[in-house]
Design a protein around this motif. Sequence first.
Motif, PDB file in Angstrom:
ATOM      1  N   LYS A  67     -13.040  -2.867  14.314  1.00  0.00           N
ATOM      2  CA  LYS A  67     -13.796  -2.746  13.068  1.00  0.00           C
ATOM      3  C   LYS A  67     -12.840  -2.963  11.901  1.00  0.00           C
ATOM      4  O   LYS A  67     -11.626  -2.833  12.031  1.00  0.00           O
ATOM      5  N   THR A  68     -13.399  -3.282  10.762  1.00  0.00           N
ATOM      6  CA  THR A  68     -12.608  -3.547   9.562  1.00  0.00           C
ATOM      7  C   THR A  68     -11.972  -2.259   9.061  1.00  0.00           C
ATOM      8  O   THR A  68     -12.600  -1.216   9.008  1.00  0.00           O
ATOM      9  N   CYS A  69     -10.715  -2.350   8.688  1.00  0.00           N
ATOM     10  CA  CYS A  69      -9.978  -1.197   8.170  1.00  0.00           C
ATOM     11  C   CYS A  69     -10.579  -0.781   6.831  1.00  0.00           C
ATOM     12  O   CYS A  69     -10.809  -1.621   5.952  1.00  0.00           O
ATOM     13  N   GLU A  70     -10.835   0.507   6.678  1.00  0.00           N
ATOM     14  CA  GLU A  70     -11.454   1.012   5.454  1.00  0.00           C
ATOM     15  C   GLU A  70     -10.441   1.175   4.323  1.00  0.00           C
ATOM     16  O   GLU A  70     -10.797   1.077   3.147  1.00  0.00           O
ATOM     17  N   ASP A  71      -9.185   1.402   4.654  1.00  0.00           N
ATOM     18  CA  ASP A  71      -8.172   1.598   3.616  1.00  0.00           C
ATOM     19  C   ASP A  71      -7.886   0.312   2.842  1.00  0.00           C
ATOM     20  O   ASP A  71      -7.738   0.328   1.621  1.00  0.00           O
ATOM     21  N   CYS A  72      -7.779  -0.805   3.545  1.00  0.00           N
ATOM     22  CA  CYS A  72      -7.427  -2.064   2.887  1.00  0.00           C
ATOM     23  C   CYS A  72      -8.610  -3.031   2.795  1.00  0.00           C
ATOM     24  O   CYS A  72      -8.448  -4.150   2.309  1.00  0.00           O
ATOM     25  N   ASP A  73      -9.770  -2.636   3.272  1.00  0.00           N
ATOM     26  CA  ASP A  73     -10.975  -3.476   3.288  1.00  0.00           C
ATOM     27  C   ASP A  73     -10.762  -4.780   4.050  1.00  0.00           C
ATOM     28  O   ASP A  73     -11.301  -5.822   3.692  1.00  0.00           O
ATOM     29  N   GLY A  74      -9.959  -4.735   5.089  1.00  0.00           N
ATOM     30  CA  GLY A  74      -9.759  -5.891   5.956  1.00  0.00           C
ATOM     31  C   GLY A  74      -8.706  -6.882   5.492  1.00  0.00           C
ATOM     32  O   GLY A  74      -8.480  -7.891   6.144  1.00  0.00           O
ATOM     33  N   SER A  75      -8.048  -6.628   4.375  1.00  0.00           N
ATOM     34  CA  SER A  75      -7.053  -7.589   3.883  1.00  0.00           C
ATOM     35  C   SER A  75      -5.693  -7.414   4.549  1.00  0.00           C
ATOM     36  O   SER A  75      -4.911  -8.354   4.612  1.00  0.00           O
ATOM     37  N   GLY A  76      -5.374  -6.204   5.011  1.00  0.00           N
ATOM     38  CA  GLY A  76      -4.075  -5.935   5.621  1.00  0.00           C
ATOM     39  C   GLY A  76      -3.003  -5.610   4.607  1.00  0.00           C
ATOM     40  O   GLY A  76      -1.853  -5.410   4.956  1.00  0.00           O
ATOM     41  N   ILE A  77      -3.357  -5.594   3.324  1.00  0.00           N
ATOM     42  CA  ILE A  77      -2.404  -5.321   2.250  1.00  0.00           C
ATOM     43  C   ILE A  77      -2.577  -3.878   1.795  1.00  0.00           C
ATOM     44  O   ILE A  77      -3.692  -3.373   1.704  1.00  0.00           O
ATOM     45  N   CYS A  78      -1.492  -3.217   1.488  1.00  0.00           N
ATOM     46  CA  CYS A  78      -1.522  -1.827   1.051  1.00  0.00           C
ATOM     47  C   CYS A  78      -2.398  -1.698  -0.190  1.00  0.00           C
ATOM     48  O   CYS A  78      -2.232  -2.436  -1.165  1.00  0.00           O
ATOM     49  N   SER A  79      -3.308  -0.745  -0.171  1.00  0.00           N
ATOM     50  CA  SER A  79      -4.224  -0.570  -1.298  1.00  0.00           C
ATOM     51  C   SER A  79      -3.569   0.159  -2.462  1.00  0.00           C
ATOM     52  O   SER A  79      -4.002   0.017  -3.606  1.00  0.00           O
ATOM     53  N   GLU A  80      -2.520   0.897  -2.199  1.00  0.00           N
ATOM     54  CA  GLU A  80      -1.847   1.650  -3.265  1.00  0.00           C
ATOM     55  C   GLU A  80      -1.035   0.726  -4.178  1.00  0.00           C
ATOM     56  O   GLU A  80      -1.174   0.751  -5.397  1.00  0.00           O
ATOM     57  N   CYS A  81      -0.189  -0.093  -3.586  1.00  0.00           N
ATOM     58  CA  CYS A  81       0.686  -0.966  -4.385  1.00  0.00           C
ATOM     59  C   CYS A  81       0.165  -2.403  -4.454  1.00  0.00           C
ATOM     60  O   CYS A  81       0.792  -3.252  -5.091  1.00  0.00           O
ATOM     61  N   LYS A  82      -0.942  -2.675  -3.790  1.00  0.00           N
ATOM     62  CA  LYS A  82      -1.545  -4.010  -3.753  1.00  0.00           C
ATOM     63  C   LYS A  82      -0.571  -5.066  -3.217  1.00  0.00           C
ATOM     64  O   LYS A  82      -0.503  -6.191  -3.712  1.00  0.00           O
ATOM     65  N   GLY A  83       0.215  -4.673  -2.241  1.00  0.00           N
ATOM     66  CA  GLY A  83       1.122  -5.594  -1.574  1.00  0.00           C
ATOM     67  C   GLY A  83       2.405  -5.888  -2.316  1.00  0.00           C
ATOM     68  O   GLY A  83       3.151  -6.775  -1.928  1.00  0.00           O
ATOM     69  N   GLU A  84       2.697  -5.153  -3.394  1.00  0.00           N
ATOM     70  CA  GLU A  84       3.913  -5.423  -4.161  1.00  0.00           C
ATOM     71  C   GLU A  84       5.103  -4.598  -3.683  1.00  0.00           C
ATOM     72  O   GLU A  84       6.241  -4.945  -3.953  1.00  0.00           O
ATOM     73  N   GLY A  85       4.869  -3.480  -3.019  1.00  0.00           N
ATOM     74  CA  GLY A  85       5.959  -2.655  -2.517  1.00  0.00           C
ATOM     75  C   GLY A  85       6.421  -1.600  -3.493  1.00  0.00           C
ATOM     76  O   GLY A  85       7.233  -0.754  -3.148  1.00  0.00           O
ATOM     77  N   PHE A  86       5.942  -1.643  -4.739  1.00  0.00           N
ATOM     78  CA  PHE A  86       6.313  -0.629  -5.721  1.00  0.00           C
ATOM     79  C   PHE A  86       5.096  -0.280  -6.574  1.00  0.00           C
ATOM     80  O   PHE A  86       4.135  -1.034  -6.650  1.00  0.00           O
ATOM     81  N   VAL A  87       5.158   0.883  -7.195  1.00  0.00           N
ATOM     82  CA  VAL A  87       4.072   1.383  -8.030  1.00  0.00           C
ATOM     83  C   VAL A  87       4.652   1.700  -9.408  1.00  0.00           C
ATOM     84  O   VAL A  87       5.717   2.316  -9.514  1.00  0.00           O
ATOM     85  N   LEU A  88       3.960   1.255 -10.443  1.00  0.00           N
ATOM     86  CA  LEU A  88       4.391   1.568 -11.804  1.00  0.00           C
ATOM     87  C   LEU A  88       3.973   2.984 -12.167  1.00  0.00           C
ATOM     88  O   LEU A  88       2.866   3.414 -11.834  1.00  0.00           O
ATOM     89  N   LYS A  89       4.858   3.693 -12.817  1.00  0.00           N
ATOM     90  CA  LYS A  89       4.536   5.050 -13.255  1.00  0.00           C
ATOM     91  C   LYS A  89       3.744   4.941 -14.548  1.00  0.00           C
ATOM     92  O   LYS A  89       4.211   4.362 -15.536  1.00  0.00           O
TER      93      LYS A  89
END
Length: 141
Positions: A67-89
């Motif tokens: 089944k499709t992953c609910e965290d990334c909606d099937g994209s495979g990319i991290c939903s928190e950082c959107k695939g960038e590897g870092f998060v802006l404060k």
Amino acid sequence: MKLALHYPSSFSAFSKKQWKIVSIKTSALPETAASVAIAATVFGAAATLLVQRNKAAKTAEVQVPLKTCEDCDGSGICSECKGEGFVLKKLSDKSAEKARLTAKNAATRYTAALPKKWSYCTKCSSARSCSTCGGRGKISY
């Protein structure tokens, strides 16, 4: 090509003029043909073995419903950082407004509220892919 040295029968009279180098030429074709035949046999056996292993692995593989992953909606990319590897404060609204008001010129006023600091993504540990599905986008039931 093989080389043979012919030397005089008596070693007592040792001079360079008496030494002769005689070359014996042999054809390289039989050795080359034999090595090509052996290499072709080994390569053919390895290819046959590899094909048989792949066929056996495909038949033994059981299709697991995914089944499709609910965290990334099937994209495979991290939903928190959107695939960038870092998060802006992000700044709070109060801090952003205060920074805009205290800015001295228009350019600083515009960029004052933008985040200046960043941190590595804690959800994916900067791997940039979804940690729930491992970047595949699908998980088993």
